[in-house]
Scaffold this motif. Structure first.
Motif, PDB file in Angstrom:
ATOM      1  N   THR A 282       3.685  -7.042  -7.731  1.00 20.68           N
ATOM      2  CA  THR A 282       2.623  -7.464  -8.105  1.00 20.68           C
ATOM      3  C   THR A 282       1.916  -6.763  -8.931  1.00 20.68           C
ATOM      4  N   SER A 283       1.053  -5.137  -8.016  1.00 14.80           N
ATOM      5  CA  SER A 283       0.137  -4.390  -8.751  1.00 14.80           C
ATOM      6  C   SER A 283      -1.056  -5.171  -7.921  1.00 14.80           C
ATOM      7  N   SER A 284      -0.945  -5.716  -7.195  1.00 18.44           N
ATOM      8  CA  SER A 284      -2.433  -6.377  -7.435  1.00 18.44           C
ATOM      9  C   SER A 284      -2.179  -7.060  -5.805  1.00 18.44           C
ATOM     10  N   SER A 285      -3.745  -5.851  -4.805  1.00 15.80           N
ATOM     11  CA  SER A 285      -4.087  -6.573  -3.510  1.00 15.80           C
ATOM     12  C   SER A 285      -5.277  -8.173  -3.329  1.00 15.80           C
ATOM     13  N   ALA A 286      -5.238  -8.407  -4.908  1.00 16.39           N
ATOM     14  CA  ALA A 286      -5.465 -10.019  -4.597  1.00 16.39           C
ATOM     15  C   ALA A 286      -4.993 -10.788  -4.546  1.00 16.39           C
ATOM     16  N   ASN A 318     -11.935  -2.073  -0.398  1.00 18.84           N
ATOM     17  CA  ASN A 318     -11.553  -0.876   0.316  1.00 18.84           C
ATOM     18  C   ASN A 318     -10.115  -0.443  -0.150  1.00 18.84           C
ATOM     19  N   MET A 319      -9.812   0.656  -1.228  1.00 16.52           N
ATOM     20  CA  MET A 319      -9.016   0.627  -1.903  1.00 16.52           C
ATOM     21  C   MET A 319      -8.768   2.190  -1.919  1.00 16.52           C
ATOM     22  N   ASP A 320      -7.842   2.592  -0.802  1.00 18.31           N
ATOM     23  CA  ASP A 320      -7.540   3.957  -0.157  1.00 18.31           C
ATOM     24  C   ASP A 320      -6.769   4.549  -0.667  1.00 18.31           C
ATOM     25  N   GLY A 321      -5.822   3.742  -1.808  1.00 17.64           N
ATOM     26  CA  GLY A 321      -4.561   4.761  -2.036  1.00 17.64           C
ATOM     27  C   GLY A 321      -5.182   4.554  -4.254  1.00 17.64           C
ATOM     28  N   THR A 322      -6.190   4.138  -4.171  1.00 21.62           N
ATOM     29  CA  THR A 322      -6.506   3.743  -5.514  1.00 21.62           C
ATOM     30  C   THR A 322      -7.314   5.388  -5.352  1.00 21.62           C
ATOM     31  N   SER A 323      -8.401   5.796  -4.069  1.00 16.25           N
ATOM     32  CA  SER A 323      -9.263   6.806  -4.960  1.00 16.25           C
ATOM     33  C   SER A 323      -8.490   7.821  -4.921  1.00 16.25           C
ATOM     34  N   SER A 360     -13.431  -1.425  -8.112  1.00 17.40           N
ATOM     35  CA  SER A 360     -12.627  -1.198  -8.646  1.00 17.40           C
ATOM     36  C   SER A 360     -11.698  -3.179  -8.773  1.00 17.40           C
ATOM     37  N   ALA A 361     -12.174  -3.497  -9.444  1.00 22.80           N
ATOM     38  CA  ALA A 361     -11.214  -4.732  -8.872  1.00 22.80           C
ATOM     39  C   ALA A 361      -9.916  -5.002  -8.538  1.00 22.80           C
ATOM     40  N   ALA A 362      -9.185  -5.504  -7.221  1.00 24.03           N
ATOM     41  CA  ALA A 362      -7.960  -5.440  -7.375  1.00 24.03           C
ATOM     42  C   ALA A 362      -7.385  -6.001  -8.460  1.00 24.03           C
ATOM     43  N   VAL A 363      -6.739  -6.324  -9.600  1.00 24.36           N
ATOM     44  CA  VAL A 363      -5.611  -5.959 -10.615  1.00 24.36           C
ATOM     45  C   VAL A 363      -4.685  -4.629 -10.901  1.00 24.36           C
ATOM     46  N   PRO A 364      -3.594  -5.839 -11.010  1.00 19.79           N
ATOM     47  CA  PRO A 364      -2.971  -4.327 -12.355  1.00 19.79           C
ATOM     48  C   PRO A 364      -3.639  -3.302 -13.050  1.00 19.79           C
ATOM     49  N   GLY A 365      -3.979  -1.874 -12.902  1.00 18.36           N
ATOM     50  CA  GLY A 365      -4.696  -0.872 -14.169  1.00 18.36           C
ATOM     51  C   GLY A 365      -6.136  -0.824 -13.446  1.00 18.36           C
ATOM     52  N   ALA A 366      -6.535  -1.242 -13.068  1.00 17.33           N
ATOM     53  CA  ALA A 366      -8.294  -1.321 -12.629  1.00 17.33           C
ATOM     54  C   ALA A 366      -8.192  -0.316 -11.756  1.00 17.33           C
ATOM     55  N   GLY A 367      -7.968   0.607 -11.230  1.00 17.20           N
ATOM     56  CA  GLY A 367      -8.011   1.996 -11.562  1.00 17.20           C
ATOM     57  C   GLY A 367      -8.465   3.259 -12.169  1.00 17.20           C
ATOM     58  N   MET A 368      -7.553   2.710 -13.027  1.00 20.21           N
ATOM     59  CA  MET A 368      -7.579   3.789 -14.271  1.00 20.21           C
ATOM     60  C   MET A 368      -8.437   3.523 -15.291  1.00 20.21           C
ATOM     61  N   LEU A 399       3.092   4.491 -11.119  1.00 21.47           N
ATOM     62  CA  LEU A 399       1.729   4.616  -9.660  1.00 21.47           C
ATOM     63  C   LEU A 399       0.638   3.573  -9.169  1.00 21.47           C
ATOM     64  N   ASP A 400       0.411   2.666 -10.153  1.00 23.09           N
ATOM     65  CA  ASP A 400      -0.288   1.520  -9.531  1.00 23.09           C
ATOM     66  C   ASP A 400       0.258   0.898  -8.017  1.00 23.09           C
ATOM     67  N   MET A 401       1.578   0.376  -9.086  1.00 24.17           N
ATOM     68  CA  MET A 401       2.432  -0.567  -7.575  1.00 24.17           C
ATOM     69  C   MET A 401       2.458   0.999  -5.817  1.00 24.17           C
ATOM     70  N   ARG A 403      -0.260   2.903  -5.155  1.00 22.13           N
ATOM     71  CA  ARG A 403      -1.571   2.749  -4.641  1.00 22.13           C
ATOM     72  C   ARG A 403      -1.428   1.349  -3.799  1.00 22.13           C
ATOM     73  N   THR A 404      -0.911   0.640  -4.794  1.00 23.64           N
ATOM     74  CA  THR A 404      -1.961  -0.697  -4.502  1.00 23.64           C
ATOM     75  C   THR A 404      -1.153  -1.274  -3.562  1.00 23.64           C
ATOM     76  N   ILE A 405       0.774  -0.508  -2.657  1.00 18.33           N
ATOM     77  CA  ILE A 405       0.598  -0.229  -0.821  1.00 18.33           C
ATOM     78  C   ILE A 405      -0.021  -0.194   0.015  1.00 18.33           C
ATOM     79  N   VAL A 406      -0.920   1.038  -0.493  1.00 16.89           N
ATOM     80  CA  VAL A 406      -1.608   1.965   0.243  1.00 16.89           C
ATOM     81  C   VAL A 406      -3.120   1.319   0.188  1.00 16.89           C
ATOM     82  N   ASN A 407      -3.590   0.102  -0.296  1.00 14.77           N
ATOM     83  CA  ASN A 407      -4.776  -0.203  -0.626  1.00 14.77           C
ATOM     84  C   ASN A 407      -4.044  -1.171   0.622  1.00 14.77           C
ATOM     85  N   VAL A 408      -2.960  -2.024   0.694  1.00 15.05           N
ATOM     86  CA  VAL A 408      -3.441  -3.224   1.381  1.00 15.05           C
ATOM     87  C   VAL A 408      -2.898  -3.070   2.478  1.00 15.05           C
TER      88      VAL A 408
HETATM   89  N1  ASP Z   1      -4.008  -2.880  -8.647  1.00 14.66           N
HETATM   90  C1  ASP Z   1      -4.956  -1.500  -7.559  1.00 14.66           C
HETATM   91  C2  ASP Z   1      -5.205  -2.828  -6.319  1.00 14.66           C
HETATM   92  O1  ASP Z   1      -4.911  -4.295  -6.678  1.00 14.66           O
HETATM   93  C3  ASP Z   1      -6.446  -1.119  -8.160  1.00 14.66           C
HETATM   94  C4  ASP Z   1      -5.584   0.293  -8.919  1.00 14.66           C
HETATM   95  O2  ASP Z   1      -5.480   0.997  -8.111  1.00 14.66           O
HETATM   96  O3  ASP Z   1      -5.712  -0.253  -9.906  1.00 14.66           O
HETATM   97  O4  ASP Z   1      -4.885  -2.783  -5.492  1.00 14.66           O
END
Ligand code: ASP
Length: 445
Positions: A282-286, A318-323, A360-368, A399-401, A403-408
């Motif tokens: 889903t690429s979304s931690s939310a 907390n978004m370790d993968g994103t950062s 960053s919002a916990a949704v796809p593409g927010a990291g960019m 990559l979003d997919m 990094r979201t694994i790492v965030n979760v």
């Molecule tokens: N998709 C990521 C998340 O929901 C955020 C991002 O890195 O764009 O955790």
């Protein structure tokens, strides 16, 4: 016969989705058929997960707080959680920066590739919308985030998924006030939220029954919508650096789990795997949050007092993968476009990527979007921002997919660590019925 475990079912759905998507790229009608007839099932699944996120946070956080015997424990949990989140994020950014400085993926990229990527993506709607969003976000004062955390209308906050921190604020306020009025007076409300909590967890179980089919749909759609394979290959070295950094973060979490909580890290990864697979799909931690909460509480044994606070807060801040990705991407873009980065500039990246992970919002593409703000903080020429984003846009979704694994996984690890530190890491109480329809149908006592 023993039925296949949930994570295997999901994995099979994912692989089948990727293969199906790949086959459907060949006929000219294939991609639009997938988008019209397959993708909606994935979208419905993500919507269902988001649908229950706010009721789940509300019910479980109220339950978690009102079960506390005294408020000082909550303060301890809160401070510890935020402190550990900051530390893990800084570690992630440093790992990313070390890798990108040592492996220098940006130096090998040819002028031709840069020109081709710029031509394909610099004026793409995806890139321009991210630039616009970033400029909207950066026009705010330094304490704006505190202001944003406090809702002026509880129902307004509860009706908007992007206002998760406001919901958490309101819920904590409600829970603490319930503690203060005493058990007798708060009993009816507590009973209501307890019951709501069970109902919502049951909803998670029901939704998860469709997960294997949903991930099939989501991944088939990702494959048919992905860009030119030649450009993907040109960015392989950059993508591999990000993936290597993310893999090292998972190793880091495993070490923390093994040394601090004394649990087997492979067991930890197995318990959390359905949430990781959903994060990937889903690429979304939310959207993944309800499943993360269920896995961490029932399958790992973290008490609700801890998980109900640590996980929703983690999904938002907390978004370790994103950062980690932002650190790598900022330096990669600078290397590729010949923009010199001093050590001071890299330290600024650490600081802004840390703040960006919170914002960053916990949704796809927010990291960019937040990457733009990281680039601006190091005085990257603003006329080249679109080119910079164009360079990495082609591989952003995969990559979003990842990094979201790492965030979760980071959120789940911190939940375990905080739980252990306050004596709230107990035994898993696995509800087998969640993975299989027959068991879901029977009512639990
Ligand atoms: N998709 C990521 C998340 O929901 C955020 C991002 O890195 O764009 O955790």
């Amino acid at each position: 016969m023993r039925k296949l475990e949930l994570h295997w079912q999901i994995l099979i759905g994912m692989v089948a989705g990727i293969l199906f998507g790949f086959v459907m790229t060949f006929p000219s009608w294939g991609p639009s058929a997938v988008q019209d007839w397959i993708n909606p099932f994935g979208t419905i699944f993500v919507k269902l997960l988001k649908l229950i996120a706010i009721p789940l946070i509300l019910a479980s956080l109220v339950k978690g707080i009102s079960d506390l015997k005294d408020i000082s424990k909550f303060k301890k949990i809160g401070l510890r959680t935020i402190g550990i989140y900051v530390v893990t994020t800084i570690i992630a950014i440093c790992i990313g920066l070390i890798l990108v400085n040592v492996l220098k993926p940006g130096e090998g990229i040819s002028e031709d590739t840069i020109a081709k990527l710029t031509e394909t993506y610099a004026s793409d709607a995806g890139v321009t919308s991210k630039l616009e969003e970033a400029s909207r976000q950066k026009d705010s004062g330094p304490l704006q985030f505190l202001e944003d955390m406090v809702p002026d209308n509880a129902f307004g906050a509860l009706s908007d998924n992007s206002l998760m921190l406001q919901v958490i604020f309101f819920t904590i306020f409600l829970g603490i006030s319930m503690l203060l009025i005493g058990e007798k007076r708060s009993k009816p409300l507590k009973k209501f939220f307890d019951s709501l909590n069970y109902v919502v967890l049951k909803m998670v179980d029901l939704i998860m029954l469709t997960a294997p089919v949903a991930v099939f749909a989501l991944l088939a759609n990702v494959v048919v919508s992905s860009g030119d394979p030649d450009l993907l290959v040109a960015l392989l070295k950059y993508a591999l650096v990000v993936v290597l950094g993310l893999a090292l973060m998972i190793v880091f979490y495993c070490i923390v789990v093994a040394t601090y909580t004394k649990k087997n890290p492979f067991w930890f990864l197995k318990q959390i795997s359905p949430a990781q697979l959903l994060a990937f799909s889903t690429s979304s931690s939310a959207a993944t949050l309800p499943v993360t909460m269920e896995r961490v509480e029932e399958h790992i044994g973290v008490d609700k007092e801890v998980s109900s606070f640590v996980l929703p807060v983690g999904a938002t801040i907390n978004m370790d993968g994103t950062s980690l990705y932002q650190g790598v991407a900022a330096v990669f873009i600078s290397q590729a476009l010949g923009f010199d980065l001093t050590l001071g500039a890299q330290l600024i990246i650490v600081l802004t990527a840390l703040l960006a992970s919170i914002g960053s919002a916990a949704v796809p593409g927010a990291g960019m979007v937040m990457l733009v703000i990281v680039l601006e903080s190091i005085n990257f020429p603003s006329d080249k921002l679109a080119i910079g984003l164009a360079l990495i846009f082609a591989v952003d979704r995969p990559l979003d997919m990842c990094r979201t694994i790492v965030n979760v996984t980071g959120d789940a690890t911190v939940a375990m660590v905080v739980a252990k530190s306050v004596g709230k890491l107990g035994k898993p109480h696995v509800e087998e019925w969640d993975d299989y329809l027959d068991e879901v149908k029977t009512t639990k006592s």
